[in-house]
Design an enzyme around this catalytic site. Structure first.
Site, mmCIF file in Angstrom:
data_model
loop_
_atom_site.group_PDB
_atom_site.id
_atom_site.type_symbol
_atom_site.label_atom_id
_atom_site.label_comp_id
_atom_site.label_asym_id
_atom_site.label_seq_id
_atom_site.Cartn_x
_atom_site.Cartn_y
_atom_site.Cartn_z
ATOM 1 C CG ASP A 79 -1.727 -1.314 1.337
ATOM 2 O OD1 ASP A 79 -1.152 -2.380 1.042
ATOM 3 O OD2 ASP A 79 -2.890 -1.269 1.748
ATOM 4 C CD GLU A 129 -7.133 0.836 -0.155
ATOM 5 O OE1 GLU A 129 -8.275 1.004 -0.598
ATOM 6 O OE2 GLU A 129 -6.912 0.438 0.985
ATOM 7 C CG ASN A 130 -3.876 3.490 1.608
ATOM 8 O OD1 ASN A 130 -3.447 2.353 1.731
ATOM 9 N ND2 ASN A 130 -5.073 3.840 2.031
ATOM 10 C CG ASN A 141 -10.629 -0.110 2.536
ATOM 11 O OD1 ASN A 141 -9.549 -0.588 2.196
ATOM 12 N ND2 ASN A 141 -10.741 0.751 3.516
ATOM 13 C CG HIS A 142 -9.321 4.035 1.316
ATOM 14 N ND1 HIS A 142 -10.197 4.806 2.054
ATOM 15 C CD2 HIS A 142 -8.495 3.436 2.210
ATOM 16 C CE1 HIS A 142 -9.896 4.693 3.341
ATOM 17 N NE2 HIS A 142 -8.879 3.864 3.467
ATOM 18 C CG HIS A 196 -7.545 -4.361 0.259
ATOM 19 N ND1 HIS A 196 -6.304 -3.793 0.112
ATOM 20 C CD2 HIS A 196 -8.290 -3.455 0.930
ATOM 21 C CE1 HIS A 196 -6.297 -2.590 0.658
ATOM 22 N NE2 HIS A 196 -7.495 -2.356 1.165
ATOM 23 C CG HIS A 218 -7.082 -3.090 4.663
ATOM 24 N ND1 HIS A 218 -7.568 -1.853 4.281
ATOM 25 C CD2 HIS A 218 -7.644 -3.360 5.868
ATOM 26 C CE1 HIS A 218 -8.399 -1.414 5.213
ATOM 27 N NE2 HIS A 218 -8.457 -2.291 6.187
ATOM 28 C CG HIS A 253 -1.440 0.297 5.879
ATOM 29 N ND1 HIS A 253 -1.693 1.655 5.860
ATOM 30 C CD2 HIS A 253 -2.117 -0.209 4.830
ATOM 31 C CE1 HIS A 253 -2.488 1.947 4.848
ATOM 32 N NE2 HIS A 253 -2.769 0.821 4.213
HETATM 33 FE FE LIG Z 1 -7.398 -0.666 2.509
#
Ligand SMILES: [Fe+2]
Length: 260
Positions: A8, A37-38, A65-66, A148, A173, A175
């Site tokens: 991520d 996604e981050n 999810n983002h 994820h 996800h 991290h």
């Molecule tokens: Fe995530």
């Protein structure tokens, strides 16, 4: 086929570390996949970030999810086959749940993603979605499935579900890189590849506001952490549907920071 999967990529420090690592090391790998996604300060990805990652040598971007946090995500997903979002979003959701790229050695790699449902949005069944990804991929082709998810148990069981049927099942996800890599029935597995970002943080955000939210129970706007970042990744050596080797990677970017 040597695959690098970068965990991520969080905000400007994560993007900078990714850029610097790939500037020196991209040629060591046949194909590079990154979770993006981050990229936008922790919340989703913009076209600019996606194009940066592709330009630095990332072949496929995965999300999570983002996925839809940024306004142009739908446009990015609908205009490129080099970015995937979880396959278990409802039917009709923009974008691809899996995609296939040709690696530098000429072999093909399918990359798919599913999202867990424990402590996350209740998407469709990730086990059914994972089965559909396997069925869509010719049996001799290398297949990487990004899981994820928040709960270790759900990731572990998705890895068990896909053993012998995917070349690699790699978690994202949470991290923080886990140290449980293994190869079972030819499937490489790691619960979480970790974050590419500032490790001295609350999974990418500065501590103060997160601490205030926990201790006061009032909303506080989170700010992305600044400072040196560490690239967390996993290096996979794949022979078609079977993995030969899995090795975790951590590379600290000690270069100058241009963060505010
Ligand atoms: Fe995530």
């Amino acid at each position: 086929m040597h695959v690098l999967y970068i965990g991520d990529v969080f905000g400007a420090p994560g993007l900078r570390a990714t850029h610097r690592f790939l500037r020196d090391r991209r040629d060591d790998f046949d194909v590079v996949v990154a979770n993006g996604e981050n990229a936008a300060g922790g919340f989703g990805i913009t076209r600019k970030h996606a194009e940066q990652l592709w330009g630095w040598g990332v072949d496929v971007i995965t999300l999570g999810n983002h996925t839809f946090d940024q306004a142009d995500a739908v446009d990015v997903l609908e205009s490129s086959a080099r970015i995937v979002r979880p396959a278990n979003y409802p039917p009709g959701t923009p974008g691809l749940g899996h995609t296939t790229v040709t690696a530098r050695n000429g072999e093909r790699l399918t990359v798919g993603q599913v999202m867990g449902r424990v402590f996350l949005d209740q998407l469709d069944d990730p086990f059914v979605a994972a089965d559909a990804i396997v069925e869509a991929c010719p049996p001799e082709r290398a297949l990487l499935v990004d899981v994820h998810a928040e709960a270790t148990s759900e990731k572990k069981v998705l890895g068990y579900h896909l053993r012998g049927r995917a070349s690699a099942v790699i978690g994202t996800h949470t991290h923080v890189q886990t140290a449980d890599e293994e190869i079972v029935d030819g499937t490489a597995y790691l619960t979480d590849v970790g974050m590419t970002g500032v490790q001295h943080s609350s999974i990418g955000m500065q501590f103060a506001e997160v601490h205030a939210r926990f201790t006061t129970k009032r909303p506080h706007r989170f700010r992305p952490a600044v400072g040196p970042a560490t690239l967390c990744a996993v290096h996979l050596d794949l022979n078609g549907r079977r993995a030969r080797a899995i090795e975790r990677v951590q590379w600290r970017d000690d270069g100058a920071s241009d963060d505010g």
